[in-house]
Design a protein around this motif. Sequence first.
Motif, PDB file in Angstrom:
ATOM      1  N   TYR A  81       7.075   6.924  -9.243  1.00  0.00           N
ATOM      2  CA  TYR A  81       6.203   5.294  -9.154  1.00  0.00           C
ATOM      3  C   TYR A  81       6.605   4.231 -10.085  1.00  0.00           C
ATOM      4  O   TYR A  81       7.122   5.332 -10.928  1.00  0.00           O
ATOM      5  N   MET A  96       4.713   1.216 -11.484  1.00  0.00           N
ATOM      6  CA  MET A  96       3.266  -0.080 -11.433  1.00  0.00           C
ATOM      7  C   MET A  96       3.171   0.017  -9.801  1.00  0.00           C
ATOM      8  O   MET A  96       3.258  -0.645  -9.207  1.00  0.00           O
ATOM      9  N   ARG A 151       3.765   1.291  -7.781  1.00  0.00           N
ATOM     10  CA  ARG A 151       4.117   1.718  -6.449  1.00  0.00           C
ATOM     11  C   ARG A 151       5.392   2.044  -6.122  1.00  0.00           C
ATOM     12  O   ARG A 151       6.062   2.382  -7.104  1.00  0.00           O
ATOM     13  N   GLU A 196       7.951  -0.600 -17.486  1.00  0.00           N
ATOM     14  CA  GLU A 196       6.781  -1.040 -16.729  1.00  0.00           C
ATOM     15  C   GLU A 196       6.149  -2.439 -17.968  1.00  0.00           C
ATOM     16  O   GLU A 196       5.793  -3.269 -17.520  1.00  0.00           O
ATOM     17  N   VAL A 198       8.443  -5.387 -17.598  1.00  0.00           N
ATOM     18  CA  VAL A 198       7.836  -6.386 -17.001  1.00  0.00           C
ATOM     19  C   VAL A 198       6.734  -6.941 -16.818  1.00  0.00           C
ATOM     20  O   VAL A 198       6.083  -8.004 -16.294  1.00  0.00           O
ATOM     21  N   GLN A 199       5.801  -6.314 -17.485  1.00  0.00           N
ATOM     22  CA  GLN A 199       4.358  -6.614 -16.915  1.00  0.00           C
ATOM     23  C   GLN A 199       4.170  -8.423 -17.855  1.00  0.00           C
ATOM     24  O   GLN A 199       3.661  -8.766 -17.474  1.00  0.00           O
ATOM     25  N   ILE A 247      13.807  -1.884  -8.855  1.00  0.00           N
ATOM     26  CA  ILE A 247      12.526  -1.806  -8.796  1.00  0.00           C
ATOM     27  C   ILE A 247      12.081  -3.053 -10.327  1.00  0.00           C
ATOM     28  O   ILE A 247      11.155  -4.201  -9.836  1.00  0.00           O
ATOM     29  N   THR A 298       9.879  -6.040  -7.854  1.00  0.00           N
ATOM     30  CA  THR A 298       8.254  -5.725  -8.555  1.00  0.00           C
ATOM     31  C   THR A 298       8.060  -6.837  -8.285  1.00  0.00           C
ATOM     32  O   THR A 298       7.038  -7.646  -8.000  1.00  0.00           O
ATOM     33  N   GLU A 356       5.353 -10.015  -6.195  1.00  0.00           N
ATOM     34  CA  GLU A 356       4.485 -10.310  -7.848  1.00  0.00           C
ATOM     35  C   GLU A 356       4.650 -12.555  -7.137  1.00  0.00           C
ATOM     36  O   GLU A 356       4.120 -12.866  -7.779  1.00  0.00           O
ATOM     37  N   ASN A 391      14.980  -0.406  -1.553  1.00  0.00           N
ATOM     38  CA  ASN A 391      14.214  -0.086  -1.805  1.00  0.00           C
ATOM     39  C   ASN A 391      13.460  -2.330  -1.274  1.00  0.00           C
ATOM     40  O   ASN A 391      12.039  -2.192  -0.844  1.00  0.00           O
ATOM     41  N   TYR A 406       9.907  -3.196   0.978  1.00  0.00           N
ATOM     42  CA  TYR A 406       9.205  -4.067   0.806  1.00  0.00           C
ATOM     43  C   TYR A 406       9.404  -5.911   1.476  1.00  0.00           C
ATOM     44  O   TYR A 406       8.153  -6.189   1.131  1.00  0.00           O
ATOM     45  N   THR A 460      11.713  -7.612   0.927  1.00  0.00           N
ATOM     46  CA  THR A 460      11.107  -8.713  -0.359  1.00  0.00           C
ATOM     47  C   THR A 460      12.284  -9.469  -0.283  1.00  0.00           C
ATOM     48  O   THR A 460      14.132  -9.403  -0.502  1.00  0.00           O
TER      49      THR A 460
END
Length: 282
Positions: free
Chosen positions: A79, A81, A83, A99, A102-103, A125, A129, A133, A155, A159, A161
């Motif tokens: 996992y 964030m 996901r 994380e 990235v935040q 990741i 991510t 977003e 991945n 998703y 992307t």
Amino acid sequence: MEKLSYSNALKRAFSMLKSQNKFPEDAQYLMEELSGFNYTQLQLHRNEEVPNDIMHKFRDGLLRLGMDEPVQYILGYAYFMNRNFSVNENVLIPRNDTEEMVQQIIDDHPKKNLSICDIGTGSGIIAITLGIEFPEDDILATDISKEALQVAQLNADNYQTNNVFFKQSDLFKKIDPQKFDVVVSNPPYIAEDEKKDMDQSVIKFEPDLALYGKDNGLEFYENITQQIDNYLSDDGILYMEFGFRQKNAIKAIFRDNLPNYVVEFHKDISGNYRYLKAKKEM
């Protein structure tokens, strides 16, 4: 196969792992993921028999835990964030420190579309991510490892992307001349002599290529800072994760290679400096 309740299966697993000086909580996590129950639900179902298919996977997983294999590789996912991302021995297992970086990128993102480059993407990741977003951003993610990029593409497909593109490249070598608004990297930063302090599961199973950097783990900070000016827009931002002992050495690298950059060092929730944010002085 012997029938066991969830409670008894876990008791045996805890006892086995403790006797091998392993982490019993890995067995708890493995059972939660295999059963689909969270901790509270497992308590409610503790006297029920574990279904055969789950028990088979659980026993197999315990043997692998006994050989120090990380539980995320056993499950095939981790996992990040909140996901779920596929992982295997060709990519690092996501860490909480990443994380937080990235935040920070998400929090800093202006209300306009950006071009982003993720250097050393691994499982993808960070790039994915950000792609989720900010679906209008253009994101290029690179890695030297073809096998890592296969995981990242899996991945990204999961998703959907469509704004994230992958390229095999050693740092900037195969990137066409262009300017990005954001460059982000979580490069290999562990010094070879730090191996003695590391967990066996990391040493045995996670990829050396993604873990270790020459020159006391500083090789990639030297290389990236020497080239970043060619790839970062005038008001662009560079984000980099680093080891908790490396702040002063990296500060010196920026002072020597990018004296016209302002560098902010950020702490993680444990109070250690773990990532930086750098931009040109305006």
